[in-house]
Design an enzyme around this catalytic site. Structure first.
Site, PDB file in Angstrom:
ATOM      1  N   GLU A 262       0.830  -1.214   0.000  1.00  0.00           N
ATOM      2  CA  GLU A 262       0.000   0.000   0.000  1.00  0.00           C
ATOM      3  C   GLU A 262       0.866   1.266   0.000  1.00  0.00           C
ATOM      4  OE1 GLU A 262      -2.342  -2.007   3.176  1.00  0.00           O
ATOM      5  OE2 GLU A 262      -4.035  -1.026   2.208  1.00  0.00           O
TER       6      GLU A 262
ATOM      7  N   GLU B 170      -4.379  -9.449   3.542  1.00  0.00           N
ATOM      8  CA  GLU B 170      -5.243  -9.076   4.669  1.00  0.00           C
ATOM      9  C   GLU B 170      -6.512  -9.939   4.786  1.00  0.00           C
ATOM     10  OE1 GLU B 170      -3.593  -6.953   2.849  1.00  0.00           O
ATOM     11  OE2 GLU B 170      -2.942  -5.204   3.981  1.00  0.00           O
TER      12      GLU B 170
HETATM   13  N1  COA Z   1       5.152  -8.965  11.205  1.00  0.00           N
HETATM   14  C1  COA Z   1       6.072  -9.261  12.155  1.00  0.00           C
HETATM   15  N2  COA Z   1       7.150 -10.023  11.903  1.00  0.00           N
HETATM   16  C2  COA Z   1       7.312 -10.479  10.650  1.00  0.00           C
HETATM   17  C3  COA Z   1       6.393 -10.197   9.618  1.00  0.00           C
HETATM   18  C4  COA Z   1       5.266  -9.408   9.939  1.00  0.00           C
HETATM   19  N3  COA Z   1       4.370  -9.053   9.024  1.00  0.00           N
HETATM   20  N4  COA Z   1       6.798 -10.809   8.481  1.00  0.00           N
HETATM   21  C5  COA Z   1       7.947 -11.436   8.796  1.00  0.00           C
HETATM   22  N5  COA Z   1       8.251 -11.242  10.098  1.00  0.00           N
HETATM   23  C6  COA Z   1       9.420 -11.753  10.832  1.00  0.00           C
HETATM   24  C7  COA Z   1       9.266 -13.233  11.144  1.00  0.00           C
HETATM   25  O1  COA Z   1       8.494 -13.427  12.322  1.00  0.00           O
HETATM   26  C8  COA Z   1      10.700 -13.649  11.313  1.00  0.00           C
HETATM   27  O2  COA Z   1      11.152 -13.221  12.585  1.00  0.00           O
HETATM   28  P1  COA Z   1      11.919 -14.262  13.558  1.00  0.00           P
HETATM   29  O3  COA Z   1      13.185 -14.589  12.812  1.00  0.00           O
HETATM   30  O4  COA Z   1      12.130 -13.479  14.824  1.00  0.00           O
HETATM   31  O5  COA Z   1      11.031 -15.447  13.714  1.00  0.00           O
HETATM   32  C9  COA Z   1      11.438 -12.808  10.295  1.00  0.00           C
HETATM   33  O6  COA Z   1      10.571 -11.699   9.999  1.00  0.00           O
HETATM   34  C10 COA Z   1      11.695 -13.531   8.982  1.00  0.00           C
HETATM   35  O7  COA Z   1      10.464 -14.031   8.490  1.00  0.00           O
HETATM   36  P2  COA Z   1      10.218 -15.580   8.154  1.00  0.00           P
HETATM   37  O8  COA Z   1       8.743 -15.828   8.234  1.00  0.00           O
HETATM   38  O9  COA Z   1      11.109 -16.445   8.973  1.00  0.00           O
HETATM   39  O10 COA Z   1      10.714 -15.631   6.644  1.00  0.00           O
HETATM   40  P3  COA Z   1      10.183 -16.604   5.518  1.00  0.00           P
HETATM   41  O11 COA Z   1      11.094 -16.428   4.353  1.00  0.00           O
HETATM   42  O12 COA Z   1       9.975 -17.973   6.026  1.00  0.00           O
HETATM   43  O13 COA Z   1       8.728 -16.027   5.120  1.00  0.00           O
HETATM   44  C11 COA Z   1       7.112 -14.328   4.582  1.00  0.00           C
HETATM   45  C12 COA Z   1       8.612 -14.708   4.615  1.00  0.00           C
HETATM   46  C13 COA Z   1       7.022 -12.855   4.188  1.00  0.00           C
HETATM   47  C14 COA Z   1       6.376 -15.192   3.551  1.00  0.00           C
HETATM   48  C15 COA Z   1       6.499 -14.552   5.966  1.00  0.00           C
HETATM   49  O14 COA Z   1       7.330 -13.921   6.940  1.00  0.00           O
HETATM   50  C16 COA Z   1       5.120 -14.004   6.114  1.00  0.00           C
HETATM   51  O15 COA Z   1       4.172 -14.604   5.637  1.00  0.00           O
HETATM   52  N6  COA Z   1       4.981 -12.852   6.809  1.00  0.00           N
HETATM   53  C17 COA Z   1       3.704 -12.269   7.099  1.00  0.00           C
HETATM   54  C18 COA Z   1       3.140 -11.546   5.871  1.00  0.00           C
HETATM   55  C19 COA Z   1       1.812 -10.958   6.242  1.00  0.00           C
HETATM   56  O16 COA Z   1       0.809 -11.642   6.331  1.00  0.00           O
HETATM   57  N7  COA Z   1       1.813  -9.651   6.525  1.00  0.00           N
HETATM   58  C20 COA Z   1       0.664  -8.971   7.079  1.00  0.00           C
HETATM   59  C21 COA Z   1      -0.094  -8.288   6.033  1.00  0.00           C
HETATM   60  S1  COA Z   1      -1.509  -7.503   6.751  1.00  0.00           S
END
Ligand code: COA
Length: 245
Positions: free
Chosen positions: A115, A135
Site C-alpha cells: 500500500e 489481509e
Molecule cells: N510482522 C512481524 N514479523 C514479521 C512479519 C510481519 N508481518 N513478516 C515477517 N516477520 C518476521 C518473522 O516473524 C521472522 O522473525 P523471527 O526470525 O524473529 O522469527 C522474520 O521476519 C523472517 O520471516 P520468516 O517468516 O522467517 O521468513 P520466511 O522467508 O519464512 O517467510 C514471509 C517470509 C514474508 C512469507 C512470511 O514472513 C510471512 O508470511 N509474513 C507475514 C506476511 C503478512 O501476512 N503480513 C501482514 C499483512 S496484513
C-alpha cells in the site's frame, strides 16, 4: 532529522531517502514505524528543498512484509484507533505529498508495504519482488488505502483478484500490468532510483508539483473538470505562484 528507531531519513541534492529499517522483521510496519513515517513525511512536505522522495527497505529480503503481526494482539480499541487516525492519518499524508514519490522495491512487498508502494508515483523493482495483499486471509481489510489505490493502478479485475484471493504477483507480472514501471537488478535498484530522482530534480520544481497535482486530483474528476484543472495549473506555472489566483 535523526533519532528514529524504525526509519532512516537522509537528504542529499534535493532528494530525500526514506528507508524502512527493521530488517530483522522484514521491515514489518509497526505502530512506531507509522509514527516515525508520519513525522518524517510531515517534515518533507513542508521542506521546499526536497523535490523528490525515494522509499526503500533495509536488508536484502523485503521492502516491507506488511503490518507487524506480532503487534496484532496488542492492537488498540476501535475508538482509540479512530482518535489516532484523526490526528495522525499517514495515508492521507501520503496522498497529499506534493513531491513525486519513488518506491525502490525488492523482495516481499506485502500488505501495508504494497500500500505504501501504491501511494508512490513511480515503482522500480528488482526481479525478486513479490507483491501481495494478504489481509482478507487474516480476517481484516487492507487499511492503508489498498482497496482504493490498487484498482486505480491495476484496474478493477486485477485488483479484485488480488484483494479477494490474496494472490501474489511477481515482478514480471507487475511490470506487464503496470504496477512496476521497470525492473532492474537488485544491485542497480538504488542507483537507478537515484538517477530517476535526479531527472526529476533537474526539472522546474513548480512544474513538477503542478504536474503531479494535475494527475492525482484529475483522477477523481470528470474529464471536463480535469481539463479545467490542467489549464489552470498550466497558467499558474507560466505566471509563477506569486502571481497566482
Ligand atoms: N510482522 C512481524 N514479523 C514479521 C512479519 C510481519 N508481518 N513478516 C515477517 N516477520 C518476521 C518473522 O516473524 C521472522 O522473525 P523471527 O526470525 O524473529 O522469527 C522474520 O521476519 C523472517 O520471516 P520468516 O517468516 O522467517 O521468513 P520466511 O522467508 O519464512 O517467510 C514471509 C517470509 C514474508 C512469507 C512470511 O514472513 C510471512 O508470511 N509474513 C507475514 C506476511 C503478512 O501476512 N503480513 C501482514 C499483512 S496484513
Amino acid at each position: 532529522m535523526s533519532g528514529f528507531e524504525t526509519v532512516i531519513y537522509e537528504k542529499s541534492d534535493a532528494i530525500a531517502f526514506v528507508t524502512l529499517n527493521r530488517p530483522q522483521s522484514l521491515n514489518a510496519f509497526s505502530v512506531r514505524m507509522r509514527d516515525e513515517l508520519f513525522e518524517i513525511l510531515s517534515a518533507i512536505k513542508a521542506d521546499d528543498e526536497v523535490r523528490v522522495v525515494v522509499f526503500k527497505g533495509a536488508g536484502e529480503r523485503a521492502f516491507c512484509a506488511g503490518a507487524d503481526l506480532k503487534e496484532f494482539l496488542t492492537a488498540p480499541s476501535a475508538i482509540k484507533a479512530r482518535r489516532i487516525r484523526a490526528v495522525r492519518d499517514l495515508w492521507r499524508l501520503f496522498l497529499g505529498m506534493p513531491q513525486p514519490l519513488i518506491a525502490a522495491l525488492h523482495g516481499y512487498v506485502l500488505g501495508s508495504g504494497m500500500e505504501i508502494a501504491l501511494f508512490c508515483d513511480l515503482r522500480i523493482g528488482s526481479p525478486d519482488v513479490v507483491f501481495g495483499l494478504p489481509e482478507v486471509g487474516l480476517g481484516i481489510l487492507p487499511g492503508a488505502g489498498g482497496t482504493q489505490t490498487l484498482p486505480r493502478i491495476l484496474g478493477l479485475s486485477g485488483a479484485m483478484d488480488m484483494l479477494m484471493t490474496g494472490r501474489r504477483m511477481d515482478a514480471e507480472e507487475a511490470l506487464a500490468k503496470g504496477v512496476l514501471n521497470e525492473i532492474v537488478s537488485f544491485g542497480e535498484l538504488y542507483p537507478r532510483a537515484k538517477s530517476v530522482a535526479g531527472r526529476i530534480t533537474a526539472c522546474d520544481p513548480v512544474v513538477i508539483r503542478y504536474a503531479k497535482q494535475a494527475v492525482i486530483k484529475g483522477l477523481d474528476m470528470s474529464l471536463d473538470q480535469g481539463l479545467e484543472l490542467e489549464w489552470r495549473l498550466a497558467r499558474l506555472a507560466r505566471s509563477g505562484p506569486a502571481a497566482g489566483e
